[in-house]
Design a protein around this motif. Sequence first.
Motif, PDB file in Angstrom:
ATOM      1  N   VAL A   1      18.969  10.948  32.379  1.00 20.27           N
ATOM      2  CA  VAL A   1      19.552   9.860  33.174  1.00 20.27           C
ATOM      3  C   VAL A   1      19.619   8.590  32.339  1.00 20.27           C
ATOM      4  O   VAL A   1      18.970   8.463  31.304  1.00 20.27           O
ATOM      5  CB  VAL A   1      18.741   9.569  34.468  1.00 20.27           C
ATOM      6  CG1 VAL A   1      18.777  10.748  35.413  1.00 20.27           C
ATOM      7  CG2 VAL A   1      17.328   9.169  34.148  1.00 20.27           C
TER       8      VAL A   1
ATOM      9  N   ASP B   1      20.361   4.148  36.114  1.00 25.82           N
ATOM     10  CA  ASP B   1      20.189   5.043  37.266  1.00 25.82           C
ATOM     11  C   ASP B   1      18.852   4.829  37.969  1.00 25.82           C
ATOM     12  O   ASP B   1      18.705   5.149  39.143  1.00 25.82           O
ATOM     13  CB  ASP B   1      20.260   6.514  36.822  1.00 25.82           C
ATOM     14  CG  ASP B   1      21.613   6.874  36.241  1.00 25.82           C
ATOM     15  OD1 ASP B   1      22.610   6.234  36.640  1.00 25.82           O
ATOM     16  OD2 ASP B   1      21.664   7.773  35.387  1.00 25.82           O
TER      17      ASP B   1
ATOM     18  N   LYS C   1      18.901   8.275  41.748  1.00 21.82           N
ATOM     19  CA  LYS C   1      20.154   8.989  41.518  1.00 21.82           C
ATOM     20  C   LYS C   1      20.052  10.432  41.949  1.00 21.82           C
ATOM     21  O   LYS C   1      19.008  11.057  41.834  1.00 21.82           O
ATOM     22  CB  LYS C   1      20.472   8.935  40.023  1.00 21.82           C
ATOM     23  CG  LYS C   1      21.889   9.344  39.699  1.00 21.82           C
ATOM     24  CD  LYS C   1      22.028   9.748  38.248  1.00 21.82           C
ATOM     25  CE  LYS C   1      23.464  10.181  37.986  1.00 21.82           C
ATOM     26  NZ  LYS C   1      23.646  10.711  36.659  1.00 21.82           N
TER      27      LYS C   1
ATOM     28  N   ARG D   1      16.909  14.639  43.668  1.00 23.52           N
ATOM     29  CA  ARG D   1      17.010  13.194  43.913  1.00 23.52           C
ATOM     30  C   ARG D   1      15.993  12.516  43.002  1.00 23.52           C
ATOM     31  O   ARG D   1      14.788  12.674  43.161  1.00 23.52           O
ATOM     32  CB  ARG D   1      16.716  12.938  45.391  1.00 23.52           C
ATOM     33  CG  ARG D   1      16.604  11.515  45.784  1.00 23.52           C
ATOM     34  CD  ARG D   1      17.920  10.938  46.297  1.00 23.52           C
ATOM     35  NE  ARG D   1      17.869   9.475  46.138  1.00 23.52           N
ATOM     36  CZ  ARG D   1      18.868   8.730  45.687  1.00 23.52           C
ATOM     37  NH1 ARG D   1      20.001   9.276  45.364  1.00 23.52           N
ATOM     38  NH2 ARG D   1      18.727   7.436  45.567  1.00 23.52           N
TER      39      ARG D   1
END
Length: 349
Positions: free
Chosen positions: A107, A111, A116, A199
């Motif tokens: 990521v 983020d 994210k 998530r």
Amino acid sequence: MKDYYAILGVSREATQEEIKKAYRRLALQHHPDRHPGDKEAEERFKEINEAYAVLSDPEKRAQYDRGLLGTPEYSAQDLFDLFAQVFGFQTGRTAPRGEDLEAQVEVELQDLLTGKEAELTYTRLVPCEACQGQGGKRVACPTCGGRGMVETYRQGLFGAFVSRSTCPHCKGQGHLLAEACPTCRGRGRVPREERVRVRIPPGMDENHLLRVPGYGNLGPGGPGDLYVRLSLRPHPHLERQGVDLIYRLRIGLAQAALGARVEIPGLSGPIPLDLPPGTGHGEVFELPGEGLPHPGGHGRGALRVVVELSVPKKLSPKAKELLRAYAAEVGEEVAPEGFWERVKGFFRK
Ligand SMILES: [Zn+2]
Ligand SMILES: [Zn+2]
């Protein structure tokens, strides 16, 4: 010798089905979980299991009926295993869970501000479809007769007793492979590429592992878990330090001496910063609330601006002249004009 028929409350002619039924009823009734701290109930539970261990095995029952079997002694673990087996509970020995797996998700620093939803691809072992996870054609293990356990009769102080252990031939599986499945080469499982959406929570730590239950390898006792590790793509300006961010600000000589208004490329946009006159190399300015969010908490860490004084390597003749004038003004002794050029020329010869 104990009367195993009396313990289970069945006749000597009872069928296997009747014995099992009586055992199930009594074992539940006297299970130690129902009578915490009751030593008598515990003894009774042991007796019931012992009786069942003998009477449920036709060979042992026949020996017992003829008075040939000594008192078997089972360990508490064996008795609970037997109980679990009859009631269909998964025990670690008979049905292992699939292995846990680890995967990485990449990521951006950005983020982590809001968190994210990320999709990641990884490989896990799933039951082979060609052999339905059996590994091929199976035959019952001749050593243990398919029970997965072997019994050894031993002579103890108070008579013969039986000790049970995992069958060394089939390693407790109860079966052997007669013919290995060509698809999985007898392993019973094949690798499969999987996709999973996870998530990523705001401010997630790189040392933290995100657990995704049930996404590990599949085993006979169910799937293991997947653990997702975070990998941060390098940011062009900012470094992460826990919930804080570090920005290395390069400033010139004049800016350091006279002060300046600069712009810091923050994660949520540019932040103006006033450097006071006389700002030194290595000085740190802290911008609270401009770091990363605290995981699971409120607020954000700080953005720390670390000043790095940038000394020019090349100067124009005009800039040199001005610096010499400045040195003369404050009484700083500097190398005479052309000195370094002469030194360099000397070494080149
Ligand atoms: Zn075996
Ligand atoms: Zn297979």
